[in-house]
Design an enzyme around this catalytic site. Structure first.
Site, PDB file in Angstrom:
ATOM      1  N   HIS A  53       0.855  -1.197   0.000  1.00 18.66           N
ATOM      2  CA  HIS A  53       0.000   0.000   0.000  1.00 18.66           C
ATOM      3  C   HIS A  53       0.888   1.243   0.000  1.00 18.66           C
ATOM      4  O   HIS A  53       1.940   1.260   0.606  1.00 18.66           O
ATOM      5  CB  HIS A  53      -0.895   0.016   1.252  1.00 18.66           C
ATOM      6  CG  HIS A  53      -2.070   0.924   1.128  1.00 18.66           C
ATOM      7  ND1 HIS A  53      -1.993   2.264   1.369  1.00 18.66           N
ATOM      8  CD2 HIS A  53      -3.341   0.672   0.742  1.00 18.66           C
ATOM      9  CE1 HIS A  53      -3.177   2.812   1.163  1.00 18.66           C
ATOM     10  NE2 HIS A  53      -4.021   1.869   0.784  1.00 18.66           N
TER      11      HIS A  53
ATOM     12  N   ASP B 283      -7.975  -5.264   0.027  1.00 21.69           N
ATOM     13  CA  ASP B 283      -8.444  -6.163  -1.036  1.00 21.69           C
ATOM     14  C   ASP B 283      -8.080  -7.620  -0.792  1.00 21.69           C
ATOM     15  O   ASP B 283      -8.573  -8.505  -1.487  1.00 21.69           O
ATOM     16  CB  ASP B 283      -7.854  -5.706  -2.379  1.00 21.69           C
ATOM     17  CG  ASP B 283      -8.407  -4.351  -2.775  1.00 21.69           C
ATOM     18  OD1 ASP B 283      -7.609  -3.428  -3.018  1.00 21.69           O
ATOM     19  OD2 ASP B 283      -9.639  -4.206  -2.812  1.00 21.69           O
TER      20      ASP B 283
HETATM   21  C1  SDX Z   1      -6.223   0.014  -2.922  1.00 25.92           C
HETATM   22  O1  SDX Z   1      -4.383   4.520  -2.078  1.00 25.92           O
HETATM   23  C2  SDX Z   1      -5.334   3.922  -1.441  1.00 25.92           C
HETATM   24  O2  SDX Z   1      -5.751   4.307  -0.372  1.00 25.92           O
HETATM   25  C3  SDX Z   1      -5.910   2.705  -2.166  1.00 25.92           C
HETATM   26  C4  SDX Z   1      -6.925   1.876  -1.390  1.00 25.92           C
HETATM   27  C5  SDX Z   1      -8.208   2.636  -1.122  1.00 25.92           C
HETATM   28  O3  SDX Z   1      -8.908   2.292  -0.141  1.00 25.92           O
HETATM   29  O4  SDX Z   1      -8.572   3.515  -1.943  1.00 25.92           O
HETATM   30  O5  SDX Z   1      -6.375   1.457  -0.165  1.00 25.92           O
HETATM   31  C6  SDX Z   1      -7.360   0.654  -2.191  1.00 25.92           C
HETATM   32  O6  SDX Z   1      -5.989   0.339  -4.054  1.00 25.92           O
HETATM   33  C7  SDX Z   1      -5.348  -0.983  -2.200  1.00 25.92           C
HETATM   34  C8  SDX Z   1      -4.161  -1.509  -3.084  1.00 25.92           C
HETATM   35  C9  SDX Z   1      -4.683  -2.597  -4.035  1.00 25.92           C
HETATM   36  N1  SDX Z   1      -3.657  -2.962  -4.993  1.00 25.92           N
HETATM   37  C10 SDX Z   1      -3.006  -4.155  -4.899  1.00 25.92           C
HETATM   38  O7  SDX Z   1      -3.187  -4.966  -4.001  1.00 25.92           O
HETATM   39  C11 SDX Z   1      -2.031  -4.409  -6.043  1.00 25.92           C
HETATM   40  C12 SDX Z   1      -0.706  -4.965  -5.476  1.00 25.92           C
HETATM   41  N2  SDX Z   1      -0.026  -3.884  -4.760  1.00 25.92           N
HETATM   42  C13 SDX Z   1       0.956  -3.129  -5.483  1.00 25.92           C
HETATM   43  O8  SDX Z   1       0.792  -3.020  -6.845  1.00 25.92           O
HETATM   44  C14 SDX Z   1       1.444  -1.875  -4.737  1.00 25.92           C
HETATM   45  O9  SDX Z   1       1.723  -2.265  -3.453  1.00 25.92           O
HETATM   46  C15 SDX Z   1       0.527  -0.662  -4.704  1.00 25.92           C
HETATM   47  C16 SDX Z   1       0.074  -0.259  -6.061  1.00 25.92           C
HETATM   48  C17 SDX Z   1      -0.652  -0.906  -3.836  1.00 25.92           C
HETATM   49  C18 SDX Z   1       1.345   0.500  -4.082  1.00 25.92           C
HETATM   50  O10 SDX Z   1       2.324   0.840  -4.989  1.00 25.92           O
HETATM   51  P1  SDX Z   1       3.522   1.861  -4.618  1.00 25.92           P
HETATM   52  O11 SDX Z   1       3.229   2.585  -3.364  1.00 25.92           O
HETATM   53  O12 SDX Z   1       3.818   2.645  -5.849  1.00 25.92           O
HETATM   54  O13 SDX Z   1       4.726   0.903  -4.271  1.00 25.92           O
HETATM   55  P2  SDX Z   1       5.701   0.274  -5.350  1.00 25.92           P
HETATM   56  O14 SDX Z   1       4.933  -0.367  -6.459  1.00 25.92           O
HETATM   57  O15 SDX Z   1       6.726   1.309  -5.686  1.00 25.92           O
HETATM   58  O16 SDX Z   1       6.377  -0.902  -4.490  1.00 25.92           O
HETATM   59  C19 SDX Z   1       7.487  -0.660  -3.629  1.00 25.92           C
HETATM   60  C20 SDX Z   1       8.284  -1.965  -3.655  1.00 25.92           C
HETATM   61  C21 SDX Z   1       8.692  -2.384  -5.077  1.00 25.92           C
HETATM   62  O17 SDX Z   1       9.863  -3.183  -4.971  1.00 25.92           O
HETATM   63  P3  SDX Z   1      11.317  -2.453  -5.242  1.00 25.92           P
HETATM   64  O18 SDX Z   1      11.199  -1.756  -6.572  1.00 25.92           O
HETATM   65  O19 SDX Z   1      11.510  -1.525  -4.062  1.00 25.92           O
HETATM   66  O20 SDX Z   1      12.287  -3.622  -5.259  1.00 25.92           O
HETATM   67  O21 SDX Z   1       7.459  -3.038  -3.154  1.00 25.92           O
HETATM   68  C22 SDX Z   1       7.258  -3.999  -4.198  1.00 25.92           C
HETATM   69  C23 SDX Z   1       7.554  -3.286  -5.493  1.00 25.92           C
HETATM   70  O22 SDX Z   1       7.958  -4.235  -6.487  1.00 25.92           O
HETATM   71  N3  SDX Z   1       5.837  -4.383  -4.127  1.00 25.92           N
HETATM   72  C24 SDX Z   1       5.381  -5.621  -4.308  1.00 25.92           C
HETATM   73  C25 SDX Z   1       4.002  -5.551  -4.105  1.00 25.92           C
HETATM   74  N4  SDX Z   1       3.657  -4.288  -3.830  1.00 25.92           N
HETATM   75  C26 SDX Z   1       4.794  -3.569  -3.842  1.00 25.92           C
HETATM   76  N5  SDX Z   1       6.018  -6.766  -4.587  1.00 25.92           N
HETATM   77  C27 SDX Z   1       5.241  -7.885  -4.683  1.00 25.92           C
HETATM   78  N6  SDX Z   1       3.893  -7.894  -4.508  1.00 25.92           N
HETATM   79  C28 SDX Z   1       3.249  -6.752  -4.228  1.00 25.92           C
HETATM   80  N7  SDX Z   1       1.926  -6.762  -4.055  1.00 25.92           N
END
Ligand code: SDX
Length: 428
Positions: free
Chosen positions: A306, A363
Site C-alpha cells: 500500500h 483487497d
Molecule cells: C487500494 O491509495 C489507497 O488508499 C488505495 C486503497 C483505497 O482504499 O482507496 O487502499 C485501495 O488500491 C489498495 C491496493 C490494491 N492494490 C493491490 O493490491 C495491487 C498490489 N499492490 C501493489 O501493486 C502496490 O503495493 C501498490 C500499487 C498498492 C502500491 O504501490 P507503490 O506505493 O507505488 O509501491 P511500489 O509499487 O513502488 O512498491 C514498492 C516496492 C517495489 O519493490 P522495489 O522496486 O523496491 O524492489 O514493493 C514492491 C515493489 O515491487 N511491491 C510488491 C508488491 N507491492 C509492492 N512486490 C510484490 N507484490 C506486491 N503486491
C-alpha cells in the site's frame, strides 16, 4: 507558523509549513514558481499533498483509519452504511431527524428511470459490470434533470448525492441480473440499504430472496470499510475532474473508471483469481512468494502492499477476523481463506516483504467475504465502488467548498526535442 527555507542559485525562499490537527506537516509551495521560477517533480505524488481535508485521517505507520475522527473499528462494529455515508458527506453522525430524511431520500431515489433500463438491452451479458456502472452513472445527468445542476448548489447537491448512493446499488444489481438473463427486481421501500441490494441481486420469481441478518451485516461492514480513504487514486480523480466544474455524475463516473484498475480497486477481483489459480493448480505457497519477489515474473501478490499503510491495513485486519468468525458460525469452508492466510504468514516472515513494509491491504480478504455472500467475482470492484461512493461525494463537496476554488492543473518537466522545424514529406 513554522517555516521551511529553500536555497537555490543564490536565492532563498521561505515557505510556510502547515501542521494538521494530527501533527502531519506539509510545506506550502504555492509561491515557489512565482518566487524562484522552480516547480517540484514527484512522480505518483508520493510526497505531494493535493489539498487539506477534514474527512478521513490515515496514519500509515500505525495502521490508523478514522472517518471524521471516528475510528473505523467503532464504525464497523456499531454503524450502518447510510449513517457512515451521512457522516462522511456532512461531517457528523446524523441525529434521528437527519437519519430519517436521508433514509427517505435513499428510498425515494432507489429506482432507475424506465428508459434507462433500455440501456441494459444494449450491453452484452458478458459486459464487465464496471463498464455498465460507469456508463449508467454518467447517464444519470440526462435523466434526473429536475435537481441536476452543473455547478455546486446545496439543495440540488443533497438530492444528487442521495440519488447516486441509492441508484448505484440498483444499477449494480440490474447488471448482475442482465448477466444471468434474469428479470430485474425492483427495490423495496421497506428494506434497508444492504438488504435491498441483496434482495435486488438474489430474489427471483422462482427463488425468493431469504434475508439473513448476518450476511446483510457482513455486506454493511464491507461497504463501511470501503467508504473513504482520503486522496487515493480514484478519489483524487473525482476531485480533479470536479475541479473543472464538471457535474457530480461526470466526476463520479471518472472516479469509477480510475477505481477499476488492478493496482487499485480492481485488485479485489485479481486477489480471488490469484487464490483460485493457486488452489486449482495446487501451486506451492513458497513458489508464489518467490515469484512475487522476482521482478521478471508476471506474478504479483495482489492484495499486498500500500502507498500509505506501512503496517497492517486496519480494514484487512477487521475483514480477516470477520471471515474467521462468520465462517465458523456457518460451518462455511472456503479453501481460498486458508490459502490467503498461508500466503500472508509466509510473506510476513519474508525479508523482501518485511524490508518493503508490505502487508495485506483491504483487497486481500474482501473478495473471500464477497464470495460467501454470493457476489460474482467480476462484481467485486463494483462492490468497492458502491462502498466508496459516499467518500467520493464527500471529497467532491469538500473540494467545491474550498476557498479559493482552483482548477487542478499539474505542471511538468519537458524532456522532448528542442526547437526544430517542419520538413516536407519528400525531404524526410
Ligand atoms: C487500494 O491509495 C489507497 O488508499 C488505495 C486503497 C483505497 O482504499 O482507496 O487502499 C485501495 O488500491 C489498495 C491496493 C490494491 N492494490 C493491490 O493490491 C495491487 C498490489 N499492490 C501493489 O501493486 C502496490 O503495493 C501498490 C500499487 C498498492 C502500491 O504501490 P507503490 O506505493 O507505488 O509501491 P511500489 O509499487 O513502488 O512498491 C514498492 C516496492 C517495489 O519493490 P522495489 O522496486 O523496491 O524492489 O514493493 C514492491 C515493489 O515491487 N511491491 C510488491 C508488491 N507491492 C509492492 N512486490 C510484490 N507484490 C506486491 N503486491
Amino acid at each position: 507558523m513554522e517555516k521551511a527555507k529553500l536555497t537555490y542559485n543564490g536565492m532563498t525562499h521561505e515557505m510556510p509549513v502547515l501542521v494538521g490537527t494530527e501533527g502531519e506537516k506539509g510545506i506550502d509551495i504555492s509561491k515557489l514558481r512565482q518566487v524562484m521560477n522552480l516547480i517540484t517533480l514527484d512522480v505518483g505524488y508520493q510526497n505531494t499533498g493535493s489539498c487539506t481535508s477534514s474527512i478521513t485521517f490515515i496514519d500509515g505507520d500505525l495502521g490508523i483509519l478514522r472517518y471524521r475522527g471516528i475510528p473505523i473499528e467503532e464504525l464497523a462494529e456499531n454503524g450502518s452504511f447510510s449513517e457512515v455515508a451521512y457522516l462522511l458527506i456532512y461531517g457528523n453522525l446524523p441525529n434521528k431527524a437527519e437519519q430519517q430524511l436521508f433514509s427517505q431520500r435513499l428510498t425515494q431515489n432507489s429506482m432507475i428511470h424506465e428508459e434507462m433500463m433500455r440501456f441494459f438491452d444494449g450491453f452484452p451479458p458478458t459486459a464487465h459490470p464496471m463498464a455498465i456502472l460507469a456508463t449508467m452513472v454518467n447517464s444519470m445527468s440526462v435523466y434526473y434533470t429536475d435537481y441536476f445542476t452543473e455547478d455546486f448548489q446545496a439543495d440540488t447537491f443533497d438530492l444528487m448525492a442521495a440519488s447516486l448512493i441509492s441508484r448505484i446499488r440498483t444499477i449494480a444489481a440490474y447488471s448482475y441480473k442482465h448477466s444471468i438473463g434474469h428479470p430485474h427486481v425492483y427495490p423495496k421501500r421497506d428494506l434497508k440499504y444492504a438488504s435491498n441490494f441483496l434482495y435486488m441481486m438474489f430474489d427471483s420469481p422462482v427463488n425468493p430472496y431469504v434475508p439473513d441478518p448476518d450476511i446483510e451485516r457482513a455486506l454493511s461492514i464491507l461497504l463501511i470499510l470501503h467508504a473513504d480513504h482520503e486522496q487515493n487514486c480514484s478519489t483524487s480523480t473525482v476531485r480533479l475532474v470536479g475541479s473543472s466544474m464538471a457535474n457530480l455524475y461526470a466526476s463520479i463516473c471518472a472516479g469509477i473508471c480510475a477505481l477499476w484498475g488492478p493496482l487499485h480497486g480492481g485488485a479485489n477481483q485479481k486477489v480471488i483469481e490469484m487464490l483460485d489459480e493457486i488452489n486449482k493448480k495446487n501451486l506451492s505457497i513458497k513458489n508464489c512468494i518467490d515469484s512475487a519477489k522476482d521482478k521478471n515474473s508476471k506474478f504479483r501478490l495482489f492484495g499486498f502492499g500500500h502507498r500509505v499503510y506501512k503496517n497492517y491495513d486496519p480494514r484487512a485486519k477487521i475483514l480477516k477476523q470477520y471471515c474467521e468468525t462468520i465462517f465458523k458460525k456457518y460451518y462455511y469452508d472456503d479453501p481460498l481463506l486458508a490459502i490467503a492466510m498461508e500466503l500472508e504468514e509466509a510473506a510476513l516472515k519474508d525479508s523482501f516483504f518485511i524490508e518493503r513494509k508490505l502487508y495485506p491491504n483491504v483487497d486481500f480478504y474482501s473478495g473471500i467475504l464477497y464470495r460467501m455472500i454470493g457476489i460474482p467475482t467480476n462484481m467485486f470492484t463494483v462492490m468497492f465502488a458502491i462502498g466508496r461512493l459516499p467518500g467520493m461525494i464527500a471529497q467532491w463537496k469538500e473540494m467545491h467548498d474550498s476557498v479559493p476554488h482552483k482548477i487542478g492543473r499539474p505542471r511538468q518537466i519537458y524532456t522532448g526535442s528542442n526547437l526544430r522545424h517542419y520538413v516536407p514529406l519528400d525531404e524526410r
